[in-house]
Design a protein around this motif. Structure first.
Motif, PDB file in Angstrom:
ATOM      1  N   LEU A 134       0.830  -1.210   0.000  1.00 23.13           N
ATOM      2  CA  LEU A 134       0.000   0.000   0.000  1.00 23.13           C
ATOM      3  C   LEU A 134       0.865   1.261   0.000  1.00 23.13           C
ATOM      4  O   LEU A 134       0.562   2.232  -0.708  1.00 23.13           O
ATOM      5  CB  LEU A 134      -0.920  -0.008   1.212  1.00 23.13           C
ATOM      6  N   ALA A 135       1.942   1.266   0.777  1.00 21.80           N
ATOM      7  CA  ALA A 135       2.837   2.430   0.812  1.00 21.80           C
ATOM      8  C   ALA A 135       3.457   2.682  -0.556  1.00 21.80           C
ATOM      9  O   ALA A 135       3.587   3.839  -0.988  1.00 21.80           O
ATOM     10  CB  ALA A 135       3.934   2.209   1.856  1.00 21.80           C
ATOM     11  N   THR A 136       3.819   1.613  -1.256  1.00 23.80           N
ATOM     12  CA  THR A 136       4.401   1.761  -2.585  1.00 23.80           C
ATOM     13  C   THR A 136       3.381   2.293  -3.580  1.00 23.80           C
ATOM     14  O   THR A 136       3.682   3.179  -4.393  1.00 23.80           O
ATOM     15  CB  THR A 136       4.948   0.409  -3.082  1.00 23.80           C
ATOM     16  N   VAL A 137       2.152   1.770  -3.523  1.00 24.80           N
ATOM     17  CA  VAL A 137       1.094   2.255  -4.416  1.00 24.80           C
ATOM     18  C   VAL A 137       0.827   3.728  -4.160  1.00 24.80           C
ATOM     19  O   VAL A 137       0.701   4.527  -5.101  1.00 24.80           O
ATOM     20  CB  VAL A 137      -0.195   1.424  -4.230  1.00 24.80           C
ATOM     21  N   VAL A 152      11.821   6.901 -13.941  1.00 31.21           N
ATOM     22  CA  VAL A 152      12.913   6.147 -13.309  1.00 31.21           C
ATOM     23  C   VAL A 152      12.536   5.765 -11.881  1.00 31.21           C
ATOM     24  O   VAL A 152      12.774   4.632 -11.437  1.00 31.21           O
ATOM     25  CB  VAL A 152      14.213   6.969 -13.341  1.00 31.21           C
ATOM     26  N   SER A 153      11.928   6.697 -11.162  1.00 33.42           N
ATOM     27  CA  SER A 153      11.518   6.419  -9.779  1.00 33.42           C
ATOM     28  C   SER A 153      10.492   5.287  -9.738  1.00 33.42           C
ATOM     29  O   SER A 153      10.537   4.424  -8.848  1.00 33.42           O
ATOM     30  CB  SER A 153      10.929   7.676  -9.133  1.00 33.42           C
ATOM     31  N   SER A 154       9.565   5.283 -10.689  1.00 30.66           N
ATOM     32  CA  SER A 154       8.543   4.234 -10.740  1.00 30.66           C
ATOM     33  C   SER A 154       9.177   2.862 -10.950  1.00 30.66           C
ATOM     34  O   SER A 154       8.822   1.894 -10.279  1.00 30.66           O
ATOM     35  CB  SER A 154       7.538   4.531 -11.858  1.00 30.66           C
ATOM     36  N   LEU A 155      10.128   2.792 -11.884  1.00 30.91           N
ATOM     37  CA  LEU A 155      10.802   1.518 -12.135  1.00 30.91           C
ATOM     38  C   LEU A 155      11.607   1.056 -10.928  1.00 30.91           C
ATOM     39  O   LEU A 155      11.603  -0.135 -10.580  1.00 30.91           O
ATOM     40  CB  LEU A 155      11.713   1.648 -13.352  1.00 30.91           C
ATOM     41  N   ILE A 156      12.287   1.985 -10.267  1.00 28.19           N
ATOM     42  CA  ILE A 156      13.096   1.623  -9.098  1.00 28.19           C
ATOM     43  C   ILE A 156      12.213   1.109  -7.969  1.00 28.19           C
ATOM     44  O   ILE A 156      12.486   0.065  -7.363  1.00 28.19           O
ATOM     45  CB  ILE A 156      13.930   2.829  -8.628  1.00 28.19           C
ATOM     46  N   LEU A 157      11.130   1.832  -7.681  1.00 27.85           N
ATOM     47  CA  LEU A 157      10.237   1.419  -6.598  1.00 27.85           C
ATOM     48  C   LEU A 157       9.586   0.072  -6.892  1.00 27.85           C
ATOM     49  O   LEU A 157       9.466  -0.787  -6.012  1.00 27.85           O
ATOM     50  CB  LEU A 157       9.161   2.490  -6.369  1.00 27.85           C
ATOM     51  N   TYR A 158       9.177  -0.106  -8.141  1.00 31.61           N
ATOM     52  CA  TYR A 158       8.547  -1.378  -8.492  1.00 31.61           C
ATOM     53  C   TYR A 158       9.550  -2.523  -8.395  1.00 31.61           C
ATOM     54  O   TYR A 158       9.236  -3.608  -7.894  1.00 31.61           O
ATOM     55  CB  TYR A 158       7.949  -1.312  -9.893  1.00 31.61           C
ATOM     56  N   LEU A 210      12.219  -2.626  -6.434  1.00 31.57           N
ATOM     57  CA  LEU A 210      12.472  -2.871  -5.018  1.00 31.57           C
ATOM     58  C   LEU A 210      11.347  -3.688  -4.387  1.00 31.57           C
ATOM     59  O   LEU A 210      11.589  -4.595  -3.586  1.00 31.57           O
ATOM     60  CB  LEU A 210      12.630  -1.536  -4.280  1.00 31.57           C
ATOM     61  N   PHE A 211      10.116  -3.362  -4.760  1.00 28.70           N
ATOM     62  CA  PHE A 211       8.997  -4.092  -4.182  1.00 28.70           C
ATOM     63  C   PHE A 211       9.007  -5.558  -4.618  1.00 28.70           C
ATOM     64  O   PHE A 211       8.797  -6.463  -3.795  1.00 28.70           O
ATOM     65  CB  PHE A 211       7.670  -3.451  -4.580  1.00 28.70           C
ATOM     66  N   VAL A 212       9.240  -5.797  -5.903  1.00 23.87           N
ATOM     67  CA  VAL A 212       9.260  -7.179  -6.388  1.00 23.87           C
ATOM     68  C   VAL A 212      10.361  -7.971  -5.699  1.00 23.87           C
ATOM     69  O   VAL A 212      10.171  -9.142  -5.324  1.00 23.87           O
ATOM     70  CB  VAL A 212       9.440  -7.204  -7.922  1.00 23.87           C
ATOM     71  N   THR A 213      11.527  -7.339  -5.495  1.00 27.14           N
ATOM     72  CA  THR A 213      12.624  -8.015  -4.796  1.00 27.14           C
ATOM     73  C   THR A 213      12.233  -8.333  -3.360  1.00 27.14           C
ATOM     74  O   THR A 213      12.504  -9.439  -2.849  1.00 27.14           O
ATOM     75  CB  THR A 213      13.883  -7.130  -4.805  1.00 27.14           C
ATOM     76  N   ALA A 260       1.815  -2.356 -10.451  1.00 21.02           N
ATOM     77  CA  ALA A 260       2.362  -2.631 -11.780  1.00 21.02           C
ATOM     78  C   ALA A 260       1.775  -1.690 -12.814  1.00 21.02           C
ATOM     79  O   ALA A 260       2.462  -1.263 -13.750  1.00 21.02           O
ATOM     80  CB  ALA A 260       2.074  -4.082 -12.167  1.00 21.02           C
ATOM     81  N   SER A 261       0.504  -1.342 -12.660  1.00 16.02           N
ATOM     82  CA  SER A 261      -0.129  -0.435 -13.611  1.00 16.02           C
ATOM     83  C   SER A 261       0.572   0.915 -13.637  1.00 16.02           C
ATOM     84  O   SER A 261       0.826   1.481 -14.703  1.00 16.02           O
ATOM     85  CB  SER A 261      -1.610  -0.264 -13.245  1.00 16.02           C
ATOM     86  N   ILE A 262       0.911   1.430 -12.452  1.00 13.11           N
ATOM     87  CA  ILE A 262       1.616   2.721 -12.404  1.00 13.11           C
ATOM     88  C   ILE A 262       3.081   2.533 -12.767  1.00 13.11           C
ATOM     89  O   ILE A 262       3.639   3.264 -13.587  1.00 13.11           O
ATOM     90  CB  ILE A 262       1.505   3.345 -11.004  1.00 13.11           C
ATOM     91  N   GLY A 263       3.728   1.556 -12.131  1.00 10.46           N
ATOM     92  CA  GLY A 263       5.170   1.393 -12.283  1.00 10.46           C
ATOM     93  C   GLY A 263       5.615   1.040 -13.682  1.00 10.46           C
ATOM     94  O   GLY A 263       6.764   1.316 -14.049  1.00 10.46           O
TER      95      GLY A 263
END
Length: 366
Positions: A139-142, A174-180, A182-185, A296-299
């Motif tokens: 939720l925090a990431t979204v 770039v921030s979206s890709l990094i956050l996504y 990190l979350f997947v990891t 994933a939709s945003i990232g």
């Protein structure tokens, strides 16, 4: 004749994705008459059910939370491809297409799917139990991705209107890709147990013992058919969208309703899979699907449209209006209060569904 049809009926989850792909090739880019639209809609519904079946086969093979991630990412990649294709087609309405689609996905997943799953699970099992650590991280990431990509453009001053400048858009992408990433990891490697279903006593459920896992060959076959079914779902949804659009215009509704209907069709496989998990008291799996899809939709969408904007001549409007920002803020606050206890009653599910109903009402009557 009936005996010959029985094996075909037994293999419908294999036949329908192939039929959807063939029908997509035959109807792509053409104006469809009413009877053909009816046939396409039936095949689309069958492709949705087939996609859910194959997603569950893959999920059973790889286990949670990888199974939820497979369906969320697969749907979102195809959805992003559809958005970029429509944007490259041009037109006045393409400027807000990415924003409207992403926001619709966030509201559908965070309020519609979450609300339905909490309501179903709590009515069936008295309370819906999940892991607040993993759900809170999702939720925090979204919330962060949605704020960076959909709220900040309304307040920036580098360009007129609710747009990012080139540097700002690159930073958001770039921030979206990094956050996504990190979350997947976090979800699949470092803290995988945070995203596994939990029992009534709070113990992590590492596996379901109700059935043997499918073979590697069966899982790979289902993975391929899942992709084929999802391509059919999104492509056929695009094919029937002109008919939906004309119907919306004839009814005097706002054009944003078209985006909501298409988003509902595209997210239908995840909705059905999440509801099935909720009925089996695997609410964490349902929340993984819902919040993972929103993320994933945003990232994935924002980096894709940022890249596509290099070839787009028109503006790219990402900033939300005041009404939608209020709905997004209320969704984040309510979701936080829902997640903290790690369990929910029908009340929490009802609150999320009311928020989703408010979004639909404002889409129809802005």
């Amino acid at each position: 004749m009936i005996d010959r049809l029985r094996p075909l009926a037994a293999r419908w989850t294999t036949v329908v994705p192939v039929l959807a792909a063939v029908l997509l090739v035959l109807t792509w880019g053409r104006d469809l008459p009413g009877p053909v639209v009816a046939v396409v809609t039936l095949v689309l519904a069958g492709a949705v059910l087939a996609a859910v079946h194959h997603a569950e086969v893959v999920a059973h093979r790889v286990g949670e939370p990888f199974g939820s991630l497979v369906l969320a990412v697969a749907v979102t990649i195809i959805e992003v491809a559809l958005i970029v294709t429509l944007m490259l087609d041009g037109g006045d309405k393409s400027a807000t297409l990415a924003r409207d689609t992403v926001f619709a996905a966030v509201m559908i997943t965070c309020n519609g799917i979450v609300g339905l799953c909490l309501l179903v699970a709590s009515l069936r099992h008295r309370t819906a139990v999940f892991n607040p650590e993993g759900t809170g991280a999702a939720l925090a990431t979204v919330a962060t991705l949605a704020t960076l990509s959909l709220v900040l453009p309304t307040f920036t001053t580098s360009k007129p209107g609710a747009e990012f400048s080139t540097v700002q858009l690159s930073f958001a992408a770039v921030s979206s890709l990094i956050l996504y990433g990190l979350f997947v990891t976090t979800q699949t490697v470092r803290h995988r147990d945070y995203f596994l279903p939990v029992s009534r006593k709070g113990e992590v459920i590492t596996s379901d013992a109700h059935a043997d896992a499918p073979s590697k060959r069966a899982a790979l076959t289902s993975l391929g058919l899942l992709g084929l079914a999802l391509v059919g779902v999104v492509g056929l949804a695009k094919g029937v969208s002109p008919t939906i659009e004309s119907g919306v215009q004839a009814a005097g509704l706002h054009h944003a309703v078209v985006g909501v209907i298409i988003a509902l069709l595209v997210l239908l496989p995840e909705t059905i899979a999440a509801l099935r998990a909720a009925r089996r008291d695997r609410v964490q799996t349902s929340l993984n699907l819902a919040l993972g899809s929103a993320m994933a939709s945003i990232g994935l969408t924002i980096p894709a449209v940022a890249l596509a904007s290099l070839w787009l001549s028109g503006p790219l409007v990402l900033g939300l209006g005041p009404t939608h920002m209020v709905l997004l803020a209320l969704t984040v606050v309510v979701s936080s209060l829902t997640v903290v206890p790690g369990r929910a009653t029908p009340l929490q599910g009802g609150v999320h569904l009311v928020l989703f109903a408010a979004y639909l009402e404002l889409a129809i009557n802005p």
